[in-house]
Design an enzyme around this catalytic site. Sequence first.
Site, short mmCIF file in Angstrom:
data_model
loop_
_atom_site.label_atom_id
_atom_site.label_comp_id
_atom_site.label_asym_id
_atom_site.label_seq_id
_atom_site.Cartn_x
_atom_site.Cartn_y
_atom_site.Cartn_z
N SER A 141 28.17 72.63 -0.05
CA SER A 141 29.02 71.98 1.23
C SER A 141 28.69 70.95 1.74
O SER A 141 27.38 70.59 1.72
CB SER A 141 28.83 73.16 2.43
N TYR A 155 22.87 78.28 7.15
CA TYR A 155 23.90 77.90 6.28
C TYR A 155 23.72 76.59 5.79
O TYR A 155 23.59 76.25 4.60
CB TYR A 155 25.19 78.09 6.62
#
Length: 263
Positions: A141, A155
């Site tokens: 990401s 995350y």
Amino acid sequence: MEQLNFNNELSGKITLVTGGTKGTGRAIAERLLQAGATVIVTARNAPEKENSNMHFIPSDLSKAEDGQKLVSEVLSTYGRLDILINNLGSSVTPAGGFAALTDEDWESTLQANLLAPVRLDRGFLPQMIERKSGVIIHIASIQGKLPLYDSTLPYAASKAALINYSKSLSNEVTPKGVRVLTVSPGWINTTASKAWLGEIARNANSTVEEARQGVMDALGGIPFGRPAEPQEVAEFIGFLVSPRAAYLTGTNFVMDGGTVPTI
């Protein structure tokens, strides 16, 4: 999107897509199937729309034992794995910064986003190395480089670790015939993302379009003006695992519409 003819360039290849029953994972699985591959998908829940052309194996990859069962079932059924797409990702921890997060929040996020792909790589790599052939893709990401501390601290940290691990793994196994690549998407317009925008709009008593613009502003803007479509990410993955990308390894490809403001 326009349907293209890929001339069965992945014909004969055995592929596995984790988190492959919905969103970007499903788009990737469908793209690989379109290219002629045998496609295995895994997730905790069965696909909403069953596809008889794909082999679904239920698993919770945040658990080590489920990862080992998945490796065993794939290898016993198919004898090998040619392409592994580590697409599974999870960000379900509370907002509020460091003080709102418990050890359990950190551990569950690291299990899903870092240790699950590490375990699958370890399980499938020996037979790839033995055959001197294979491709592993890690879906990370842009938060690996552009963390949002208020809402996704674990995350973002886990994806940064995944990017680092992927590069290290590539250095080790590329000389042995296995390509390892990372793809770091920005915001993707999945069904879950659309539902999330709807929730933001309801909570703020605003329109969905206003909520969309608010998310883009929080990211610092998306020069392209919109999130990516799952099929756009899937198309790039289809290229990376194909013979056309045979010289590509060890790289983190950012797909963010220009979001990350640095080079």
